[in-house]
Design an enzyme around this catalytic site. Structure first.
Site, short mmCIF file in Angstrom:
data_model
loop_
_atom_site.label_atom_id
_atom_site.label_comp_id
_atom_site.label_asym_id
_atom_site.label_seq_id
_atom_site.Cartn_x
_atom_site.Cartn_y
_atom_site.Cartn_z
N ASP A 211 0.79 -1.24 0.00
CA ASP A 211 0.00 0.00 0.00
C ASP A 211 0.83 1.29 0.00
O ASP A 211 0.39 2.31 -0.50
CB ASP A 211 -0.93 0.02 1.23
CG ASP A 211 -0.18 -0.23 2.53
OD1 ASP A 211 1.05 -0.35 2.50
OD2 ASP A 211 -0.84 -0.31 3.59
N HIS A 212 2.04 1.23 0.53
CA HIS A 212 2.79 2.49 0.71
C HIS A 212 3.53 2.95 -0.53
O HIS A 212 3.95 4.09 -0.60
CB HIS A 212 3.81 2.33 1.85
CG HIS A 212 3.21 2.47 3.22
ND1 HIS A 212 2.25 1.64 3.69
CD2 HIS A 212 3.45 3.38 4.21
CE1 HIS A 212 1.91 2.00 4.92
NE2 HIS A 212 2.63 3.05 5.25
N ASP B 287 3.58 -1.07 11.68
CA ASP B 287 3.11 0.25 11.27
C ASP B 287 2.43 0.84 12.48
O ASP B 287 1.68 0.16 13.19
CB ASP B 287 2.10 0.12 10.12
CG ASP B 287 1.77 1.47 9.55
OD1 ASP B 287 2.30 1.81 8.48
OD2 ASP B 287 0.99 2.23 10.18
N ARG C 239 -1.50 12.39 10.24
CA ARG C 239 -0.27 13.13 10.56
C ARG C 239 -0.12 14.33 9.65
O ARG C 239 -0.48 14.27 8.48
CB ARG C 239 0.95 12.25 10.36
CG ARG C 239 0.95 11.13 11.34
CD ARG C 239 2.30 10.46 11.45
NE ARG C 239 2.17 9.56 12.56
CZ ARG C 239 2.61 8.31 12.57
NH1 ARG C 239 3.25 7.82 11.52
NH2 ARG C 239 2.43 7.56 13.62
N SER D 69 6.22 7.27 13.25
CA SER D 69 6.15 5.97 12.59
C SER D 69 6.85 4.83 13.34
O SER D 69 7.67 5.05 14.23
CB SER D 69 6.79 6.15 11.22
OG SER D 69 7.28 4.95 10.74
N ARG E 280 8.77 2.83 11.65
CA ARG E 280 9.86 2.41 10.76
C ARG E 280 11.16 2.22 11.52
O ARG E 280 11.70 3.14 12.13
CB ARG E 280 10.00 3.40 9.60
CG ARG E 280 10.44 4.79 9.99
CD ARG E 280 10.31 5.76 8.82
NE ARG E 280 8.91 6.10 8.61
CZ ARG E 280 8.47 7.31 8.26
NH1 ARG E 280 9.32 8.28 8.06
NH2 ARG E 280 7.20 7.55 8.11
C1 MIC Z 1 3.22 6.43 8.59
O1 MIC Z 1 2.00 6.64 8.66
O2 MIC Z 1 4.07 7.23 9.00
C2 MIC Z 1 3.69 5.14 8.01
C3 MIC Z 1 4.37 5.41 6.74
O3 MIC Z 1 2.58 4.31 7.75
C4 MIC Z 1 4.61 4.49 9.04
C5 MIC Z 1 5.28 3.28 8.60
C6 MIC Z 1 6.45 3.49 7.74
O4 MIC Z 1 7.21 4.44 7.91
O5 MIC Z 1 6.67 2.62 6.90
C7 MIC Z 1 3.99 4.19 10.39
O6 MIC Z 1 3.08 4.87 10.78
O7 MIC Z 1 4.50 3.34 11.12
FE1 SF4 Z 2 -0.67 4.71 5.04
FE2 SF4 Z 2 0.40 5.37 7.40
FE3 SF4 Z 2 -1.02 7.12 5.98
FE4 SF4 Z 2 -2.23 5.13 7.08
S1 SF4 Z 2 -1.15 6.75 8.14
S2 SF4 Z 2 -2.56 5.87 5.01
S3 SF4 Z 2 -0.74 3.49 6.89
S4 SF4 Z 2 0.94 6.21 5.43
#
Ligand code: MIC
Ligand code: SF4
Length: 755
Positions: free
Chosen positions: A96-97, A161, A449, A644, A646
């Site tokens: 999805d990302h 995640d 976010r 995140s 990550r």
């Molecule tokens: C996000 O919303 O910041 C992400 C991208 O989904 C991350 C995960 C990532 O950095 O791969 C998260 O929330 O953990």
């Molecule tokens: Fe994707 Fe993270 Fe955004 Fe949700 S918050 S849509 S999992 S990047």
């Protein structure tokens, strides 16, 4: 389609009542829902201990694991080193990302499949080999797909995640973790968590007018701030809670990540039962109905919550106003009626350029139907959207159903763009025209976010978070200060138009439907499946184990950067264009800390190289230290590593030779990630010692040889002028976490146990 893993769920429900009654006997008081679920998932089985909240480290056996493509690469690369044949608990991967939003769903998806072929091939083959369910690109966003298919009341899951917590909307303790934690669970080992504190949120009254579930969490974020939920689980209850739809509950839990909460949860109720039935899980609903009493707190908890939670907050839904939170941080909460004043005081641009709805947070059938009701009024009254308007559906099931029911047509009439079922603009995968000009501008979205640069890479984009229906109205008005409950708009004929409050359907009358949900089951025997990695790839690289600690005190450590103010994982390891390198540790390390502000010159990505005396980009300076075998230290402020899950934000510094991160305070997931990768994650015992750190400092850890639980470490700070200070560094390492440090990483230990 049959319910996934129903036998596992049945077996769990068979165990649960006994485990709860044993816990009630041991603890000798009524239990909250969170405690019932946690005590039902202890690795030891029935409990013999009354664990101390906020203190005891406890081992759990979660029921399942979910991973998204951007984190799954590193998680599965690590799992490959763990020496197991297959995963021990049900696990899924979701693509999805990595899909960039540019033109529209179909075209964007085709392009993504093309540019990400090698990553998708790797994920598909590695999932197939190790028994992991695979959700293809276009199937949807991890958390929406989990809610629709896997979440179950009373269950416990972890996911790589931070918004894994979304599944709290279906009564699950669902926790975001780094990939190394996922490896533990996939390898069938216990997974450890400090027993969380409990925050009770009592919802009274009932929402009306423009207020939506999103506003509950926007309001709570304003009360608790981005760190107020740290190391705590938020449990919602009260008559107001029962009136919120299951997906609305999901939205509230989803954004619990933005207050740093370990997770959030609602108890099982008819709304959840209805959602399970509507998504084809009647059998599961019947099982949950039978467990009703175990899927909520004991009655006395609801009568006097202050006795059973560490903190109780009450929100009256009848009085709750729609909010917009931002810019640059999700806890800056402004009720819509005060936006005009605040925007003026802060000089926020009030012209809204783009409104974006959808994402894992807010793309339910209810969200879309309520937003469509506003769009329809606009169309009927000859209004056009002043701002651009985009929709990212959360899953193919939702997309298919909202198309069938005519909502997409309504948005199209308004000239909206429908992006692929993916993260897209929420994570900087948005090719926004003109973003490179870095103009000051405002956007509104229904995501979670809004850190600087997150959506479009432009540091001057002011992003505000609101409910999808409010975002829709504001996009049409093109004005941040527009309060749809009060203000009117004028159409092209000069006629004034006032919106009626949004109306929607919680669940589709005709049920959900989908043609191809994008799921691919793994091979029953994956032994012969080959994992595909091209040795010349710039996107994927096999991992090499990190070196173990030599048992000696570490000295001569140089300061790499003293980060000033907010330093989220987006600052430490930026997403957007860097997402493509998530499977290649060496290459992605070139983004390390490039978004952090250097305390000494207020610039990003410019730090002093103590060996040459010159300023340079952070990764470059660090690579020079590494080349010269000099270790380094990163200093940070409050809530370091917020955001995140990550683990790249921990692996990159580890890989490049940073040995310790010393901060005023940590966000939970990042702190654990650092520990797992064999780093020292430390906090200033005296917060003002942050001020002692100077640009040319060198550090010696003088008692690391005696590294032990509950005993702070001492660090000698040596300034360039020859003076020095001893400062005390607190840590939260327990015995097994110290073993990770000693072994060089948690994974090294798993490998040792295997051989
Ligand atoms: C996000 O919303 O910041 C992400 C991208 O989904 C991350 C995960 C990532 O950095 O791969 C998260 O929330 O953990
Ligand atoms: Fe994707 Fe993270 Fe955004 Fe949700 S918050 S849509 S999992 S990047």
């Amino acid at each position: 389609m049959p319910v996934f893993d129903l036998s596992m769920i049945k077996a769990f429900y068979d165990r649960m009542p006994k485990r709860i009654s044993v816990a009630q006997n041991v603890i000798q008081r009524p239990l909250t829902l969170t405690e019932k679920i946690l005590y039902s998932h202890l690795s030891e089985g029935n409990t013999s201990v009354d664990y101390k909240r906020g203190e005891s480290y406890v081992s759990f056996n979660p029921d399942r694991v979910a991973m998204q493509d951007a984190t799954a690469q590193m998680a599965l690369l690590q799992f490959m080193m763990a020496g197991r044949d297959k995963v021990e608990v049900p696990t899924t991967t979701h693509c999805d990302h990595l899909i960039q939003a540019k033109v529209g769903a179909e075209m964007d998806l085709e392009i993504a499949k093309d540019v990400n072929t090698e990553v998708y091939d790797f994920l598909e083959s590695v999932s197939n080999k190790y028994g992991v369910g695979f959700w293809k690109p276009g199937a949807g966003i991890i958390h929406q797909v989990v809610l629709e298919n896997y979440a179950f009341p009373g269950g416990m899951m972890i996911g790589t995640d931070s918004h894994t917590v979304n599944a709290g909307g279906l009564g699950m303790v669902a926790i975001g973790v780094g990939g190394a934690d996922a490896v533990d669970v996939m390898a069938g080992m216990p997974w450890e968590l400090k027993f969380p504190k409990l925050i009770g949120v009592k919802l009274t009254g009932e929402m009306n007018g423009w207020t939506s579930a999103k506003d509950v969490i926007l309001k709570l974020a304003g009360i608790l701030t981005v760190k107020g939920g740290t190391d705590a689980i938020v449990e919602y209850f009260g008559e107001g809670a029962d009136k919120i739809s299951c997906t609305g509950k999901g939205t509230i839990c989803n954004m619990g990540a933005e207050i740093g909460a370990t997770t959030s949860i609602f108890s099982y109720d008819t709304k959840m039962g209805n959602y399970l039935r509507s998504t084809g899980r009647e059998e599961l609903a019947l099982l949950a109905d039978k467990q009703k009493e175990n899927l909520k707190a004991d009655p006395k908890v609801y009568i006097s919550p202050e006795k059973f939670f560490d903190q109780v907050i009450e929100i009256n839904l009848s009085e709750l106003e729609p909010h917009l939170n931002g810019p640059f941080t999700p806890d800056r909460a402004t009720p819509i009626s005060q936006m005009a004043k605040r925007a003026q005081e802060n000089n926020w641009p009030t012209e809204v350029k783009v409104g974006l709805i959808g994402s894992c947070t807010n793309s339910s059938y209810e969200d879309i139907s309520r937003s469509a009701s506003i769009a329809q009024q606009a169309v009927d009254n000859g209004l056009i959207t002043k701002a651009e308007f985009t929709i990212t559906p959360g899953s193919e099931q939702v997309r298919y159903t909202i198309e069938r029911d005519g909502f997409i047509d309504i948005f199209n009439e308004l000239g909206a763009s429908v992006f692929a079922n993916a993260c897209g603009p929420c994570i900087g995968q948005w090719s926004r025209e003109g973003a490179e000009k870095e103009e000051k501008n405002t956007i509104v979205h229904s995501f979670n976010r809004n850190f600087a640069k997150r959506a479009d890479g432009n540091p001057n984009t002011h992003a505000f978070v609101g409910s999808p229906e409010l975002v829709t109205a504001i996009a049409i008005a093109g004005d941040l200060t527009f309060n749809p409950a009060r203000d009117t708009l004028f159409n092209n004929d000069g006629k004034s138009v006032k919106f009626e409050a949004p109306v929607g359907l919680e669940l589709p009358d005709k049920g959900f439907d989908v043609k191809d949900n994008g799921y691919q089951a793994p091979a029953t025997n994956g032994k012969k499946v080959e994992v595909i990695i091209n040795p010349n790839s710039e996107r994927l690289q096999f991992l090499k184990p990190f070196k173990k600690w030599n048992g000696k005190n570490i000295s001569g450590v140089k300061l790499l950067i003293k980060a000033k103010g907010k330093c989220t994982t987006d600052h430490i390891s930026m997403a957007g264009p860097w997402l493509r390198l998530r499977g290649h540790l060496d290459n992605i390390s070139n983004n390390m800390l490039t978004g952090a502000v250097n305390f000494f010159n207020d610039e990003t990505n410019s730090v002093k190289n103590q060996l040459s005396g010159n300023y340079g980009p952070v990764p470059k300076v660090q690579r020079d230290y590494k080349f010269n075998q000099v270790l380094s230290l990163v200093v940070g402020d409050e809530n370091y590593g917020e955001g995140s899950s990550r683990e790249h934000a921990a692996m990159e510094p580890r890989f490049l030779g940073v040995c310790a991160v010393l901060v005023r305070s940590f966000a939970r997931i990042h702190e654990t990630n650092l520990k797992k990768q064999g780093m020292l994650a430390l906090t200033f015992a005296e917060k003002q010692d942050y001020d002692l750190i100077l640009e040319d400092d060198t550090f010696d850890f003088i008692d690391l040889e005696n590294f032990s639980p509950s005993k702070p470490l001492t660090m000698l700070v040596k300034h360039k002028d020859g003076t020095s200070h001893e400062i005390i560094c607190d840590h939260t390492y327990n015995k097994s976490q110290i073993d990770w440090f000693k072994a060089g990483s948690a994974l090294n230990l798993i490998r040792l146990q295997q051989t």
